[in-house]
Design an enzyme around this catalytic site. Sequence first.
Site, PDB file in Angstrom:
ATOM      1  N   SER A  91      -6.163  -2.855   2.140  1.00  0.00           N
ATOM      2  CA  SER A  91      -6.650  -2.342   0.853  1.00  0.00           C
ATOM      3  C   SER A  91      -7.191  -3.440  -0.049  1.00  0.00           C
ATOM      4  O   SER A  91      -7.194  -3.322  -1.266  1.00  0.00           O
ATOM      5  CB  SER A  91      -5.549  -1.569   0.110  1.00  0.00           C
ATOM      6  OG  SER A  91      -5.361  -0.300   0.676  1.00  0.00           O
ATOM      7  N   GLY A 111      -7.150   5.203   5.039  1.00  0.00           N
ATOM      8  CA  GLY A 111      -6.781   6.195   4.036  1.00  0.00           C
ATOM      9  C   GLY A 111      -7.127   7.612   4.464  1.00  0.00           C
ATOM     10  O   GLY A 111      -8.185   7.854   5.032  1.00  0.00           O
ATOM     11  N   ARG A 148     -11.345   3.146  11.601  1.00  0.00           N
ATOM     12  CA  ARG A 148     -12.507   3.028  10.724  1.00  0.00           C
ATOM     13  C   ARG A 148     -12.920   1.572  10.674  1.00  0.00           C
ATOM     14  O   ARG A 148     -12.086   0.698  10.446  1.00  0.00           O
ATOM     15  CB  ARG A 148     -12.156   3.508   9.308  1.00  0.00           C
ATOM     16  CG  ARG A 148     -13.363   3.840   8.438  1.00  0.00           C
ATOM     17  CD  ARG A 148     -12.996   3.944   6.973  1.00  0.00           C
ATOM     18  NE  ARG A 148     -12.798   2.636   6.383  1.00  0.00           N
ATOM     19  CZ  ARG A 148     -11.795   2.326   5.548  1.00  0.00           C
ATOM     20  NH1 ARG A 148     -10.884   3.218   5.226  1.00  0.00           N
ATOM     21  NH2 ARG A 148     -11.709   1.093   5.055  1.00  0.00           N
ATOM     22  N   ASP A 198     -15.449  -1.424   9.077  1.00  0.00           N
ATOM     23  CA  ASP A 198     -16.177  -1.728   7.850  1.00  0.00           C
ATOM     24  C   ASP A 198     -17.279  -2.752   8.106  1.00  0.00           C
ATOM     25  O   ASP A 198     -17.078  -3.706   8.870  1.00  0.00           O
ATOM     26  CB  ASP A 198     -15.219  -2.255   6.782  1.00  0.00           C
ATOM     27  CG  ASP A 198     -14.167  -1.223   6.392  1.00  0.00           C
ATOM     28  OD1 ASP A 198     -14.423  -0.014   6.588  1.00  0.00           O
ATOM     29  OD2 ASP A 198     -13.092  -1.618   5.912  1.00  0.00           O
ATOM     30  N   ASN A 213      -9.778  -0.698  10.702  1.00  0.00           N
ATOM     31  CA  ASN A 213      -8.592  -0.125  10.074  1.00  0.00           C
ATOM     32  C   ASN A 213      -8.033   0.949  10.999  1.00  0.00           C
ATOM     33  O   ASN A 213      -8.684   1.969  11.243  1.00  0.00           O
ATOM     34  CB  ASN A 213      -8.955   0.499   8.728  1.00  0.00           C
ATOM     35  CG  ASN A 213      -9.626  -0.489   7.788  1.00  0.00           C
ATOM     36  OD1 ASN A 213      -8.968  -1.224   7.080  1.00  0.00           O
ATOM     37  ND2 ASN A 213     -10.960  -0.522   7.820  1.00  0.00           N
ATOM     38  N   GLU A 254     -13.955  -5.712   9.791  1.00  0.00           N
ATOM     39  CA  GLU A 254     -12.605  -5.432  10.283  1.00  0.00           C
ATOM     40  C   GLU A 254     -12.517  -3.991  10.778  1.00  0.00           C
ATOM     41  O   GLU A 254     -13.413  -3.179  10.552  1.00  0.00           O
ATOM     42  CB  GLU A 254     -11.571  -5.647   9.175  1.00  0.00           C
ATOM     43  CG  GLU A 254     -11.768  -4.740   7.963  1.00  0.00           C
ATOM     44  CD  GLU A 254     -10.718  -4.975   6.895  1.00  0.00           C
ATOM     45  OE1 GLU A 254      -9.682  -5.623   7.177  1.00  0.00           O
ATOM     46  OE2 GLU A 254     -10.915  -4.494   5.765  1.00  0.00           O
ATOM     47  N   GLU A 307       0.811  -1.219   0.000  1.00  0.00           N
ATOM     48  CA  GLU A 307       0.000   0.000   0.000  1.00  0.00           C
ATOM     49  C   GLU A 307       0.848   1.273   0.000  1.00  0.00           C
ATOM     50  O   GLU A 307       0.393   2.342   0.392  1.00  0.00           O
ATOM     51  CB  GLU A 307      -0.939  -0.008   1.207  1.00  0.00           C
ATOM     52  CG  GLU A 307      -1.928  -1.149   1.179  1.00  0.00           C
ATOM     53  CD  GLU A 307      -2.763  -1.218   2.439  1.00  0.00           C
ATOM     54  OE1 GLU A 307      -3.687  -0.405   2.588  1.00  0.00           O
ATOM     55  OE2 GLU A 307      -2.479  -2.086   3.288  1.00  0.00           O
ATOM     56  N   TYR A 366      -9.420   2.518  -5.303  1.00  0.00           N
ATOM     57  CA  TYR A 366      -8.491   3.563  -5.724  1.00  0.00           C
ATOM     58  C   TYR A 366      -8.631   3.980  -7.183  1.00  0.00           C
ATOM     59  O   TYR A 366      -7.776   4.671  -7.713  1.00  0.00           O
ATOM     60  CB  TYR A 366      -7.052   3.114  -5.423  1.00  0.00           C
ATOM     61  CG  TYR A 366      -6.878   2.794  -3.951  1.00  0.00           C
ATOM     62  CD1 TYR A 366      -7.056   3.776  -2.984  1.00  0.00           C
ATOM     63  CD2 TYR A 366      -6.570   1.511  -3.523  1.00  0.00           C
ATOM     64  CE1 TYR A 366      -6.930   3.484  -1.637  1.00  0.00           C
ATOM     65  CE2 TYR A 366      -6.438   1.217  -2.174  1.00  0.00           C
ATOM     66  CZ  TYR A 366      -6.617   2.213  -1.238  1.00  0.00           C
ATOM     67  OH  TYR A 366      -6.497   1.932   0.099  1.00  0.00           O
TER      68      TYR A 366
END
Length: 343
Positions: free
Chosen positions: A183, A309, A288, A290, A305, A303, A13, A249
């Site tokens: 990612s 990002g 964050r 998900d 994070n 999960e 990443e 992305y």
Amino acid sequence: MNIVVLAGGNSTEREVSISSGQGVCQALRERNHKAILVDAYFGKESMDGELFSEKYDTEQAAAWMRKQSNNLEEVMKTRQEFFGPHVLEICQKADIVFLALHGANGEDGKVQSVLDLMGIKYTGCGPLSSGMAMDKGITKMVFEAKGVPTPKGMTLEKGECSSYLSDYGMDFPVIVKPCCGGSSVGVCIAHNQQEYGAALMEAFSYENQVVVEQFITGREFSVAVVDGKAYPVIEIAPLEGFYDYKNKYSAGSCVETCPADLPASLTKEMQMYAEKGYEALNLQAYARLDFLMEEDGSMYCLEANTLPGMTPTSLIPQEASVIGMNYPQLCEKLIEVSLKKYQ
């Protein structure tokens, strides 16, 4: 404040990290901080001149980092150490390090451990919680133990597992992913035995542990939790497939809606589970989480994070904008809540 924005690194990443770092560095300079962008892996050739200068070209620094990416594989063949020249010396001179690293060696607690040992302040979670959240197998076990709904699944070891899904009492379709990747790199959906074998081979090419879990068909969401409090829910709707690396992305590949079009009761429930998951993993500062939600409203936390990002158009900045916080203000907010660790 004198701030080092640490980005780049040597994970899959790296390029995303450079984009995050460039955005954060520019935003902090707009807020009159003396922020500089430092490549964790390639470092800085010398310590000459004023480090935290009023005159600093963030774009030029990011361009230099992207140029180094061309040599990444060659350098990794001959160098064992992670930190590049003068990186830690520079970090010691900052008031705080803003971690804009993503993936292995940045998001897994290793960098955090070194910074802790050197007495360097940094943004985000500490080493233990970073490592736990990075490992999707451990995350799943913690969620199950703490009552955070998560898809049925298991962790498999390379060379020690059956290649037949039926041996584990699971049915197709399943999703197969590297245990500690980010990612969505190496993530595959398998609808039959042939696809499952290929998915295992793909995931094991990245790591020796993979997570296999029941594939949930439904809408995709994400919730930022900052200082223990959930932000507005954002929905991510890929135009094709699922929210994989390409869709994350590639501009225009997803429709992102914030706040998500959900009944108030489901919004509150998802925010509650996001905060519960944050607490279960003992996360600090911000993260964050998900989610997937089926048609009947059943939701599953996939999960957490810990260094998500942070480009200006990333998910957390979008959530922050709904509550009246622009991107530079958010970057400052993440520093503010991170400094609480040191009080």
